[in-house]
Design a protein around this motif. Structure first.
Motif, PDB file in Angstrom:
ATOM      1  N   ILE A  66      -5.636  94.526  96.762  1.00  0.00           N
ATOM      2  CA  ILE A  66      -5.023  94.589  97.435  1.00  0.00           C
ATOM      3  C   ILE A  66      -4.022  93.871  97.919  1.00  0.00           C
ATOM      4  N   MET A  67      -3.058  93.855  96.928  1.00  0.00           N
ATOM      5  CA  MET A  67      -1.650  92.460  98.063  1.00  0.00           C
ATOM      6  C   MET A  67      -0.762  93.251  98.838  1.00  0.00           C
ATOM      7  N   LEU A  68      -0.447  92.702  99.527  1.00  0.00           N
ATOM      8  CA  LEU A  68       0.516  93.024 100.528  1.00  0.00           C
ATOM      9  C   LEU A  68       1.891  91.720 100.080  1.00  0.00           C
ATOM     10  N   VAL A  69       2.601  92.804 100.743  1.00  0.00           N
ATOM     11  CA  VAL A  69       3.950  91.347 100.526  1.00  0.00           C
ATOM     12  C   VAL A  69       4.934  91.238 101.516  1.00  0.00           C
ATOM     13  N   ILE A  70       5.493  90.998 101.865  1.00  0.00           N
ATOM     14  CA  ILE A  70       6.123  90.579 103.192  1.00  0.00           C
ATOM     15  C   ILE A  70       7.099  89.748 103.480  1.00  0.00           C
ATOM     16  N   VAL A  71       8.811  90.674 103.128  1.00  0.00           N
ATOM     17  CA  VAL A  71       9.468  89.719 103.241  1.00  0.00           C
ATOM     18  C   VAL A  71      10.263  89.837 104.077  1.00  0.00           C
ATOM     19  N   ILE A  72      10.949  88.560 104.466  1.00  0.00           N
ATOM     20  CA  ILE A  72      11.500  88.917 105.525  1.00  0.00           C
ATOM     21  C   ILE A  72      12.759  88.324 106.060  1.00  0.00           C
ATOM     22  N   ASP A  73      14.323  88.481 106.908  1.00  0.00           N
ATOM     23  CA  ASP A  73      15.367  88.551 106.215  1.00  0.00           C
ATOM     24  C   ASP A  73      15.863  87.036 105.746  1.00  0.00           C
ATOM     25  N   ASN A  74      15.295  85.938 104.914  1.00  0.00           N
ATOM     26  CA  ASN A  74      15.850  84.944 104.748  1.00  0.00           C
ATOM     27  C   ASN A  74      15.294  84.754 102.743  1.00  0.00           C
ATOM     28  N   TYR A  75      14.599  85.907 102.991  1.00  0.00           N
ATOM     29  CA  TYR A  75      13.807  86.173 101.596  1.00  0.00           C
ATOM     30  C   TYR A  75      12.739  85.456 101.372  1.00  0.00           C
ATOM     31  N   GLN A  76      12.649  84.093 102.798  1.00  0.00           N
ATOM     32  CA  GLN A  76      10.828  84.246 102.428  1.00  0.00           C
ATOM     33  C   GLN A  76      10.008  85.058 102.812  1.00  0.00           C
ATOM     34  N   THR A  77       8.859  84.391 101.280  1.00  0.00           N
ATOM     35  CA  THR A  77       8.059  85.948 100.570  1.00  0.00           C
ATOM     36  C   THR A  77       6.476  85.085 101.453  1.00  0.00           C
ATOM     37  N   GLU A  78       5.620  85.877 101.871  1.00  0.00           N
ATOM     38  CA  GLU A  78       4.352  85.949 102.164  1.00  0.00           C
ATOM     39  C   GLU A  78       3.793  86.431 101.554  1.00  0.00           C
ATOM     40  N   SER A  79       2.220  86.344 100.696  1.00  0.00           N
ATOM     41  CA  SER A  79       1.565  87.905 100.253  1.00  0.00           C
ATOM     42  C   SER A  79       0.210  87.190 100.546  1.00  0.00           C
ATOM     43  N   PHE A  80      -0.436  88.420 100.764  1.00  0.00           N
ATOM     44  CA  PHE A  80      -1.872  88.270 100.877  1.00  0.00           C
ATOM     45  C   PHE A  80      -2.968  89.422  99.899  1.00  0.00           C
ATOM     46  N   VAL A  81      -3.604  88.706  99.723  1.00  0.00           N
ATOM     47  CA  VAL A  81      -4.640  90.067  98.806  1.00  0.00           C
ATOM     48  C   VAL A  81      -6.128  90.073  99.878  1.00  0.00           C
ATOM     49  N   LEU A  82      -6.069  91.277 100.254  1.00  0.00           N
ATOM     50  CA  LEU A  82      -7.005  92.119 100.689  1.00  0.00           C
ATOM     51  C   LEU A  82      -8.222  92.933  99.233  1.00  0.00           C
ATOM     52  N   ASP A  83      -9.147  92.856  99.795  1.00  0.00           N
ATOM     53  CA  ASP A  83     -10.359  93.426  99.178  1.00  0.00           C
ATOM     54  C   ASP A  83     -10.363  94.867  99.554  1.00  0.00           C
ATOM     55  N   SER A  84      -9.782  95.821  98.562  1.00  0.00           N
ATOM     56  CA  SER A  84      -9.930  97.049  99.170  1.00  0.00           C
ATOM     57  C   SER A  84     -11.510  98.082  99.478  1.00  0.00           C
ATOM     58  N   LYS A  85     -12.498  96.835  99.061  1.00  0.00           N
ATOM     59  CA  LYS A  85     -13.669  97.949  99.509  1.00  0.00           C
ATOM     60  C   LYS A  85     -13.796  97.411 100.934  1.00  0.00           C
TER      61      LYS A  85
END
Length: 358
Positions: free
Chosen positions: A153-172
């Motif tokens: 699963i990928m979690l994508v976070i966009v903050i107000d200056n449109y900088q993006t952080e993403s993390f890949v999680l193991d659904s298991k």
């Protein structure tokens, strides 16, 4: 080899006098010197015996045979933690100097903070560091959970200056109410959770998220508590990543005048570190997730520094705040033989001043 000893009042007094004399002179200290210059009502032999016990405990050492003793990093730690009291802590106010700078440069923040850094360097005789205030941005604009593989699963976070952080999680590893996520329902579950998280978290700053507990978000989503807490941990970790900021630095010329930096090799190591690896200092100065246990000032002494290039130095730092949130840090770097009372007071004074102005 060090041995464990219980320090009594005499040991403390001898250690304190030794450190004060060494800070003032940069010369190894002998028992006769302590007897002459400090208020000891015992013989030189008694002082020498106390110094010997302090050496066995690892708080003092002899740089060479027949020399007096000098403090170790452990000795300085005892001095800072146990022997600096409210009675002997220096009271310093830089307000007249800082006020003049603030009035002349109000609104020109980077130049203003550079000037304040320079004042701190000049007064302390050390390298001064200040991080610029993190008072805007980092507001969550959008969050999205997306299945990128059967067990990822990928979690994508966009903050107000449109900088993006993403993390890949193991659904298991993620559970809903202790039940494993099933691939056939995962997409719909993630869409529900994405909508829920956006409803609850959109418009909040990352520093607000840092104090948020997933179990308090909504009773309707108790089923997802474990999953949400895991996601919040990932979001909180992004706060540090989003906080990367230049460190303003002044005072290298003051530091190299200290006898500890008479060797050109020592100077090159520190200068190279401060010029090329400065970003490694940021987690020591500004780490929003650390637990300060109520301590106002952080002190890393010599070998306690996680950065090898810093192990001939001490780093003293303190956060400055906007309301209840730390938004930046003030620090000084100097030799381990620094006047800790004055250095701590200078850092705390500058941090308090910036907190008031923020």
């Amino acid at each position: 080899m060090t041995v464990q000893i219980k320090l009594n009042e005499r040991h403390h007094k001898v250690l304190q006098a030794t450190i004060k004399h060494y800070i003032a002179t940069a010369e190894p200290v002998g028992s006769k010197t302590l007897m002459k210059e400090y208020d000891f009502s015992v013989s030189s032999a008694t002082i020498r015996n106390a110094m010997g016990k302090l050496e066995k405990a690892g708080f003092l050492y002899q740089p060479y045979t027949s020399a007096g003793r000098i403090p170790s990093d452990s000795g300085y730690r005892v001095y800072v933690d146990q022997l600096l009291t409210e009675q002997n802590t220096v009271k310093i106010s830089l307000d007249p100097f800082l006020d003049a700078t603030w009035l002349n440069l109000s609104g020109r923040y980077e130049i203003l903070f550079q000037k304040i850094t320079k004042i701190l360097a000049e007064v302390s005789g050390c390298i001064a560091l200040i991080t610029l205030p993190q008072v805007s941005g980092n507001i969550i604009h959008h969050l999205q959970l997306v299945r990128v593989a059967d067990n990822k699963i990928m979690l994508v976070i966009v903050i107000d200056n449109y900088q993006t952080e993403s993390f890949v999680l193991d659904s298991k590893e993620l559970t809903f109410n202790s039940q494993k996520l099933h691939p056939e329902v995962l997409d719909s579950e993630l869409e529900i959770l994405s909508n829920f998280l956006n409803h609850k978290l959109k418009g909040k700053s990352l520093r607000e998220i840092n104090h948020l507990d997933g179990s308090e978000l909504d009773n309707d989503f108790k089923l997802y508590t474990d999953f949400i807490n895991h996601l919040l941990t990932k979001i909180k970790s992004s706060y540090h990543l989003a906080q990367s900021t230049p460190i303003l630095l002044q005072g290298f010329s003051q530091l190299v005048q200290q006898p500890e930096f008479s060797s050109i090799d020592q100077v090159k190591i520190l200068l190279n570190f401060l010029e090329t690896e400065q970003k490694q200092l940021l987690p020591l100065l500004f780490n929003i997730n650390e637990n300060l246990d109520g301590k106002r000032v952080k002190i890393h002494i010599g070998s306690e520094n996680p950065l090898e290039s810093m192990r001939s130095c001490s780093l003293i730092s303190a956060y400055y705040f906007q309301e209840d949130y730390p938004v930046g840090s003030v620090g000084i770097i100097g030799p381990t033989r620094m006047p800790y009372e004055q250095a701590i007071a200078l850092v705390e004074c500058t941090a308090n001043y910036l907190s008031e102005k923020m």
